[in-house]
Design a protein around this motif. Sequence first.
Motif, mmCIF file in Angstrom:
data_model
loop_
_atom_site.group_PDB
_atom_site.id
_atom_site.type_symbol
_atom_site.label_atom_id
_atom_site.label_comp_id
_atom_site.label_asym_id
_atom_site.label_seq_id
_atom_site.Cartn_x
_atom_site.Cartn_y
_atom_site.Cartn_z
ATOM 1 N N SER A 11 -46.330 -6.419 -20.928
ATOM 2 C CA SER A 11 -46.758 -7.759 -20.525
ATOM 3 C C SER A 11 -47.471 -8.414 -21.699
ATOM 4 O O SER A 11 -47.901 -7.731 -22.627
ATOM 5 C CB SER A 11 -47.670 -7.665 -19.311
ATOM 6 O OG SER A 11 -48.893 -7.064 -19.671
ATOM 7 N N PRO A 12 -47.632 -9.733 -21.677
ATOM 8 C CA PRO A 12 -48.316 -10.400 -22.787
ATOM 9 C C PRO A 12 -49.750 -9.923 -22.998
ATOM 10 O O PRO A 12 -50.214 -9.824 -24.128
ATOM 11 C CB PRO A 12 -48.281 -11.877 -22.391
ATOM 12 C CG PRO A 12 -47.151 -12.009 -21.443
ATOM 13 C CD PRO A 12 -47.059 -10.686 -20.738
ATOM 14 N N VAL A 13 -50.434 -9.590 -21.919
ATOM 15 C CA VAL A 13 -51.814 -9.112 -22.043
ATOM 16 C C VAL A 13 -51.835 -7.754 -22.722
ATOM 17 O O VAL A 13 -52.626 -7.516 -23.646
ATOM 18 C CB VAL A 13 -52.489 -9.049 -20.650
ATOM 19 C CG1 VAL A 13 -53.861 -8.406 -20.754
ATOM 20 C CG2 VAL A 13 -52.584 -10.433 -20.039
ATOM 21 N N ARG A 14 -50.962 -6.869 -22.302
ATOM 22 C CA ARG A 14 -50.901 -5.538 -22.918
ATOM 23 C C ARG A 14 -50.462 -5.626 -24.369
ATOM 24 O O ARG A 14 -50.956 -4.896 -25.229
ATOM 25 C CB ARG A 14 -49.955 -4.640 -22.125
ATOM 26 C CG ARG A 14 -50.516 -4.305 -20.746
ATOM 27 C CD ARG A 14 -49.538 -3.528 -19.934
ATOM 28 N NE ARG A 14 -49.641 -2.111 -20.298
ATOM 29 C CZ ARG A 14 -48.787 -1.198 -19.889
ATOM 30 N NH1 ARG A 14 -47.763 -1.535 -19.132
ATOM 31 N NH2 ARG A 14 -48.945 0.058 -20.227
ATOM 32 N N ALA A 15 -49.536 -6.522 -24.661
ATOM 33 C CA ALA A 15 -49.092 -6.692 -26.045
ATOM 34 C C ALA A 15 -50.238 -7.201 -26.911
ATOM 35 O O ALA A 15 -50.432 -6.744 -28.036
ATOM 36 C CB ALA A 15 -47.909 -7.656 -26.108
#
Length: 118
Positions: A11-15
């Motif tokens: 996900s963008p947050v994890r990335a």
Amino acid sequence: VGAWPFSEDLSPVRAGLLLQSLNQIIDLEASRWMLFQNHVPRTVVSVNCVLALLAALSVGYTFGLGGRRQVFATLVLTFAISAALIVIIDLDSPRHGLISVGQQPMLDLRDQMLTIKQ
């Protein structure tokens, strides 16, 4: 199929968190490398030695004016000045000397990363 093992589940947050952590690791390694490469200039060490010599000479001259020999104070002063200079010179070379920086934290981190990868 990409080279990135988590490409379908990222996900963008994890990335963003992954990139932030990776950036911190790169910055820490760069600062660590610079600490090993940069040294105290020889002129600074020379000036410290000259100042230590001047301090010892002025204290010796003052003791001479008093007409009394201060053996204990002279030994303490000699030891303190020598210890300060030795620590400065020893800290300048972190891989050698009395005070050395080991690689064990980096080896522990590597082992921890290998166990997480498996």
